[in-house]
Scaffold this motif. Structure first.
Motif, PDB file in Angstrom:
ATOM      1  N   PHE A  29       0.689  -1.355  -0.066  1.00 29.86           N
ATOM      2  CA  PHE A  29      -0.020   0.023  -0.132  1.00 29.86           C
ATOM      3  C   PHE A  29       0.869   1.248  -0.014  1.00 29.86           C
ATOM      4  O   PHE A  29       0.281   2.261  -0.797  1.00 29.86           O
ATOM      5  CB  PHE A  29      -0.845  -0.116   1.161  1.00 29.86           C
ATOM      6  CG  PHE A  29      -2.059   1.187   1.226  1.00 29.86           C
ATOM      7  CD1 PHE A  29      -1.607   2.039   2.123  1.00 29.86           C
ATOM      8  CD2 PHE A  29      -3.174   1.141   0.654  1.00 29.86           C
ATOM      9  CE1 PHE A  29      -2.370   3.376   2.414  1.00 29.86           C
ATOM     10  CE2 PHE A  29      -3.889   2.411   0.707  1.00 29.86           C
ATOM     11  CZ  PHE A  29      -3.572   3.288   1.469  1.00 29.86           C
ATOM     12  N   SER A  30       2.048   1.421   0.678  1.00 32.15           N
ATOM     13  CA  SER A  30       2.687   2.517   0.954  1.00 32.15           C
ATOM     14  C   SER A  30       3.408   3.037  -0.191  1.00 32.15           C
ATOM     15  O   SER A  30       3.994   3.960  -0.303  1.00 32.15           O
ATOM     16  CB  SER A  30       3.672   2.262   2.029  1.00 32.15           C
ATOM     17  OG  SER A  30       4.616   1.247   1.938  1.00 32.15           O
ATOM     18  N   SER A  31       3.602   1.943  -1.184  1.00 32.50           N
ATOM     19  CA  SER A  31       4.216   2.349  -2.563  1.00 32.50           C
ATOM     20  C   SER A  31       3.348   2.652  -3.821  1.00 32.50           C
ATOM     21  O   SER A  31       3.691   2.739  -4.950  1.00 32.50           O
ATOM     22  CB  SER A  31       4.959   1.136  -3.053  1.00 32.50           C
ATOM     23  OG  SER A  31       5.993   0.706  -1.926  1.00 32.50           O
ATOM     24  N   ALA A  32       2.040   2.660  -3.413  1.00 30.38           N
ATOM     25  CA  ALA A  32       0.995   2.893  -4.423  1.00 30.38           C
ATOM     26  C   ALA A  32       0.124   4.223  -4.268  1.00 30.38           C
ATOM     27  O   ALA A  32      -0.352   4.428  -3.286  1.00 30.38           O
ATOM     28  CB  ALA A  32      -0.120   1.726  -4.545  1.00 30.38           C
ATOM     29  N   PRO A  33       0.327   5.236  -5.542  1.00 33.09           N
ATOM     30  CA  PRO A  33      -0.592   6.182  -5.399  1.00 33.09           C
ATOM     31  C   PRO A  33      -2.159   5.674  -5.239  1.00 33.09           C
ATOM     32  O   PRO A  33      -2.477   4.530  -5.741  1.00 33.09           O
ATOM     33  CB  PRO A  33      -0.501   6.914  -6.578  1.00 33.09           C
ATOM     34  CG  PRO A  33       1.187   6.381  -7.072  1.00 33.09           C
ATOM     35  CD  PRO A  33       1.149   5.281  -6.669  1.00 33.09           C
ATOM     36  N   MET A  34      -3.130   6.663  -4.547  1.00 29.96           N
ATOM     37  CA  MET A  34      -4.349   5.890  -4.654  1.00 29.96           C
ATOM     38  C   MET A  34      -5.410   7.008  -5.126  1.00 29.96           C
ATOM     39  O   MET A  34      -5.080   8.387  -4.886  1.00 29.96           O
ATOM     40  CB  MET A  34      -4.829   5.680  -2.908  1.00 29.96           C
ATOM     41  CG  MET A  34      -3.847   4.496  -2.464  1.00 29.96           C
ATOM     42  SD  MET A  34      -4.093   3.213  -3.318  1.00 29.96           S
ATOM     43  CE  MET A  34      -5.879   2.713  -2.796  1.00 29.96           C
ATOM     44  N   TYR A  35      -6.467   6.717  -5.625  1.00 34.61           N
ATOM     45  CA  TYR A  35      -7.376   7.387  -6.220  1.00 34.61           C
ATOM     46  C   TYR A  35      -9.079   7.285  -5.834  1.00 34.61           C
ATOM     47  O   TYR A  35      -9.102   6.051  -5.484  1.00 34.61           O
ATOM     48  CB  TYR A  35      -7.480   6.967  -7.784  1.00 34.61           C
ATOM     49  CG  TYR A  35      -6.080   7.219  -8.193  1.00 34.61           C
ATOM     50  CD1 TYR A  35      -5.076   6.244  -8.458  1.00 34.61           C
ATOM     51  CD2 TYR A  35      -5.664   8.579  -9.027  1.00 34.61           C
ATOM     52  CE1 TYR A  35      -3.630   6.516  -8.588  1.00 34.61           C
ATOM     53  CE2 TYR A  35      -4.684   8.579  -9.677  1.00 34.61           C
ATOM     54  CZ  TYR A  35      -3.617   7.509  -9.506  1.00 34.61           C
ATOM     55  OH  TYR A  35      -2.353   7.791 -10.181  1.00 34.61           O
ATOM     56  N   TRP A  36      -9.503   8.163  -5.881  1.00 32.20           N
ATOM     57  CA  TRP A  36     -11.226   8.155  -5.573  1.00 32.20           C
ATOM     58  C   TRP A  36     -11.874   8.717  -6.719  1.00 32.20           C
ATOM     59  O   TRP A  36     -11.533   9.504  -7.236  1.00 32.20           O
ATOM     60  CB  TRP A  36     -11.616   8.938  -4.296  1.00 32.20           C
ATOM     61  CG  TRP A  36     -11.434   8.314  -3.044  1.00 32.20           C
ATOM     62  CD1 TRP A  36     -10.250   8.778  -2.119  1.00 32.20           C
ATOM     63  CD2 TRP A  36     -12.044   7.445  -2.170  1.00 32.20           C
ATOM     64  NE1 TRP A  36     -10.459   7.955  -0.867  1.00 32.20           N
ATOM     65  CE2 TRP A  36     -11.529   7.286  -1.056  1.00 32.20           C
ATOM     66  CE3 TRP A  36     -13.291   6.877  -2.575  1.00 32.20           C
ATOM     67  CZ2 TRP A  36     -11.873   6.322  -0.011  1.00 32.20           C
ATOM     68  CZ3 TRP A  36     -13.863   5.794  -1.659  1.00 32.20           C
ATOM     69  CH2 TRP A  36     -13.077   5.563  -0.280  1.00 32.20           C
ATOM     70  N   TYR A  37     -12.610   7.687  -7.306  1.00 34.66           N
ATOM     71  CA  TYR A  37     -13.424   8.151  -8.288  1.00 34.66           C
ATOM     72  C   TYR A  37     -15.090   8.044  -7.972  1.00 34.66           C
ATOM     73  O   TYR A  37     -15.434   7.882  -6.831  1.00 34.66           O
ATOM     74  CB  TYR A  37     -13.359   7.033  -9.502  1.00 34.66           C
ATOM     75  CG  TYR A  37     -12.077   7.282 -10.320  1.00 34.66           C
ATOM     76  CD1 TYR A  37     -10.987   6.792  -9.810  1.00 34.66           C
ATOM     77  CD2 TYR A  37     -12.130   7.756 -11.500  1.00 34.66           C
ATOM     78  CE1 TYR A  37      -9.857   6.859 -10.661  1.00 34.66           C
ATOM     79  CE2 TYR A  37     -10.980   7.684 -12.343  1.00 34.66           C
ATOM     80  CZ  TYR A  37      -9.802   7.088 -12.014  1.00 34.66           C
ATOM     81  OH  TYR A  37      -8.775   7.224 -12.627  1.00 34.66           O
ATOM     82  N   ARG A  38     -15.853   8.655  -8.803  1.00 31.28           N
ATOM     83  CA  ARG A  38     -17.244   8.600  -8.492  1.00 31.28           C
ATOM     84  C   ARG A  38     -18.089   8.348  -9.707  1.00 31.28           C
ATOM     85  O   ARG A  38     -17.599   9.006 -10.962  1.00 31.28           O
ATOM     86  CB  ARG A  38     -17.771   9.777  -7.664  1.00 31.28           C
ATOM     87  CG  ARG A  38     -17.743  11.178  -8.475  1.00 31.28           C
ATOM     88  CD  ARG A  38     -18.403  12.197  -7.613  1.00 31.28           C
ATOM     89  NE  ARG A  38     -18.170  13.400  -8.174  1.00 31.28           N
ATOM     90  CZ  ARG A  38     -18.466  14.422  -7.654  1.00 31.28           C
ATOM     91  NH1 ARG A  38     -18.620  14.682  -6.256  1.00 31.28           N
ATOM     92  NH2 ARG A  38     -18.393  15.725  -8.167  1.00 31.28           N
TER      93      ARG A  38
END
Length: 113
Positions: A29-38
């Motif tokens: 997890f700490s190595s991955a950019p994360m995204y929120w979509y809708r």
């Protein structure tokens, strides 16, 4: 395997607040950019916000700037979306995403009086 589990959606009145959570597993997890979509009713899925691996860098869709805040806790493998001053047009299913290919099941947010 990669798993993303969103929670925190619900029904809220205009002007209210919600905090969405997305708990991840199956990757670093700490190595991955994360995204929120809708995805709103009758609309295409759209990017709402994203956050860098450390949380230092964030970016938002113009319509949510100043109202939504994305954050992450790498110790808990969780990314958050704090949503304030909610509007009816924020009504949508909210999804978290990683690697552009992996999605959670989504959590429904309904803003209505």
């Amino acid at each position: 395997q990669v798993q993303l589990v969103e929670s925190g959606g619900g029904l809220v009145q205009p002007g209210g607040s919600l905090r969405l959570s997305c708990t991840a597993s199956g990757f670093t997890f700490s190595s991955a950019p994360m995204y929120w979509y809708r995805q709103g009713p009758g609309k295409e899925r759209e990017l709402v916000a994203h956050i860098s691996t450390t949380g230092r860098f964030t970016n938002y869709q113009d319509s949510v700037k100043g109202r939504f805040t994305i954050s992450r806790d790498n110790a808990k493998n969780t990314v958050y979306l704090q949503m304030n001053s909610l509007k009816p047009e924020d009504t949508a299913v909210y999804y978290c995403n990683v690697f552009s290919t992996h999605w959670g099941q989504g959590t429904q947010v309904t803003v209505s009086s």
